[in-house]
Scaffold this motif. Sequence first.
Motif, PDB file in Angstrom:
ATOM      1  N   SER A 113      41.959 -27.244  -4.824  1.00  0.00           N
ATOM      2  CA  SER A 113      41.897 -27.163  -3.364  1.00  0.00           C
ATOM      3  C   SER A 113      42.708 -26.007  -2.799  1.00  0.00           C
ATOM      4  N   THR A 114      43.654 -25.487  -3.586  1.00  0.00           N
ATOM      5  CA  THR A 114      44.482 -24.370  -3.153  1.00  0.00           C
ATOM      6  C   THR A 114      44.695 -23.423  -4.323  1.00  0.00           C
ATOM      7  N   HIS A 137      37.528 -31.437  -2.260  1.00  0.00           N
ATOM      8  CA  HIS A 137      38.700 -31.972  -1.566  1.00  0.00           C
ATOM      9  C   HIS A 137      38.675 -31.633  -0.072  1.00  0.00           C
ATOM     10  N   SER A 139      41.132 -31.277   1.715  1.00  0.00           N
ATOM     11  CA  SER A 139      42.272 -30.397   1.968  1.00  0.00           C
ATOM     12  C   SER A 139      42.044 -28.982   1.457  1.00  0.00           C
ATOM     13  N   GLU A 141      41.603 -25.221   1.100  1.00  0.00           N
ATOM     14  CA  GLU A 141      42.081 -24.171   2.003  1.00  0.00           C
ATOM     15  C   GLU A 141      41.105 -23.009   2.164  1.00  0.00           C
ATOM     16  N   GLY A 305      46.083 -38.492   2.020  1.00  0.00           N
ATOM     17  CA  GLY A 305      45.763 -37.076   1.898  1.00  0.00           C
ATOM     18  C   GLY A 305      46.496 -36.247   2.930  1.00  0.00           C
ATOM     19  N   THR A 306      46.582 -36.761   4.159  1.00  0.00           N
ATOM     20  CA  THR A 306      47.314 -36.064   5.213  1.00  0.00           C
ATOM     21  C   THR A 306      48.803 -36.007   4.899  1.00  0.00           C
ATOM     22  N   CYS A 308      50.258 -36.067   1.961  1.00  0.00           N
ATOM     23  CA  CYS A 308      50.516 -35.142   0.863  1.00  0.00           C
ATOM     24  C   CYS A 308      50.281 -33.689   1.265  1.00  0.00           C
ATOM     25  N   SER A 309      49.348 -33.447   2.175  1.00  0.00           N
ATOM     26  CA  SER A 309      49.110 -32.076   2.637  1.00  0.00           C
ATOM     27  C   SER A 309      50.339 -31.528   3.347  1.00  0.00           C
ATOM     28  N   GLY A 314      47.818 -32.217  -1.509  1.00  0.00           N
ATOM     29  CA  GLY A 314      46.540 -32.519  -0.880  1.00  0.00           C
ATOM     30  C   GLY A 314      45.773 -33.540  -1.679  1.00  0.00           C
ATOM     31  N   ALA A 320      45.776 -38.925  -3.374  1.00  0.00           N
ATOM     32  CA  ALA A 320      46.287 -37.564  -3.182  1.00  0.00           C
ATOM     33  C   ALA A 320      47.585 -37.403  -3.951  1.00  0.00           C
ATOM     34  N   TYR A 322      51.188 -34.397  -4.746  1.00  0.00           N
ATOM     35  CA  TYR A 322      51.905 -33.146  -4.493  1.00  0.00           C
ATOM     36  C   TYR A 322      53.048 -33.025  -5.488  1.00  0.00           C
TER      37      TYR A 322
END
Length: 350
Positions: A113-114, A137, A139, A141, A305-306, A308-309, A314, A320, A322
């Motif tokens: 996702s990143t 995902h 999240s 980016e 998810g929010t 962890c973002s 994410g 989710a 991190y």
Amino acid sequence: MTPNVRDRADRPSRAAPCHDAIPEISWDRAVRLIGGAEEVALACHVTPDGDALGSMLAVGFVLRSMGKRIVASFGDRHFAVPRLLRFLPGQDMLVPPEEFPPVPGLVITFDASTPERLGLLRDNAARAREVIVVDHHPSNESFGTLGLVDSTAAATAMLAEQLVYRLGGRLDRDIATCLYAGLVTDTGSFRYPSTTPAVHQMAARLVATGLRTDEIARELWDRSPFGYLKVLASALERVRLEDGLVWTYVTRVDRAAYGLPYAELEGIIDIVRRTDEAEVAVVLKEDDHGDWQVSTRSKGAVDVGTVCSVLGGGGHHNAAGYTSHDGVVETMARFRRELAKVRRRSSGAV
């Protein structure tokens, strides 16, 4: 048996989900970029799960049958396929990160996702002329030069299957094994809310190739070294329940006592999350470098998810994670603060 990329009359394009979230122009550009490349570098996220590694290898089979030079990897400092995934075919395509092209012409990433999720391959991807991102995902980016991203897909494997068809490939047992591992991993063996009719339809296509689903399930969920039981016992001894949150942690020392690799800890969160009194479950796992990999699960009322973002990671609403560079106490304190904010927003409180 390998996919026949020339025999498009046999391509089951109508059987594959359309994934309308991804414009046709994006699919077409992806096919053109891949078709024009002599070498394709494939990368999935660090410490790969079945969806990441399975999706990458499935597409790798098709690319290799097209005559492309294939290099596939993931950016872990200690490069090793997790034991649970060593049954997947196609691992001869894998190379350690140091053998990945330093300036690739075309990179395709899977389930990342990143850029940070690419680990040691992040800089390689950043130097590539084109980067196709295949991911599901929410999240994500939107990194790379072309995104094949659909957050409504239950697994990246669903998008990988579509890419297989669009490249002119057909399912065989090897490709189906890789995709099935991704599908069952990210749907919790068809138990998660993401399990839609399209998921079962895809599973039927994969099983029709002659898969032994019982053997795949045994490899993924029904095997563990004896040391896992000892480490699990330590984690459950520490488990705490507080205000709808259940959590625990596993240290490097716990694992070292039984020679247990970090990758063997994946299933602990699925045991902790069963707690009836908790809506959210968290497991902190200390990796070989002293960082804490934080796995979270929700039963639906809370969007982890929010959470962890905000904390640098994410994932999805119900699952989710991190990385934390702090200790257990500070990591959990930060998590509780962000969890409280999300709970207040979801309840409508100011």
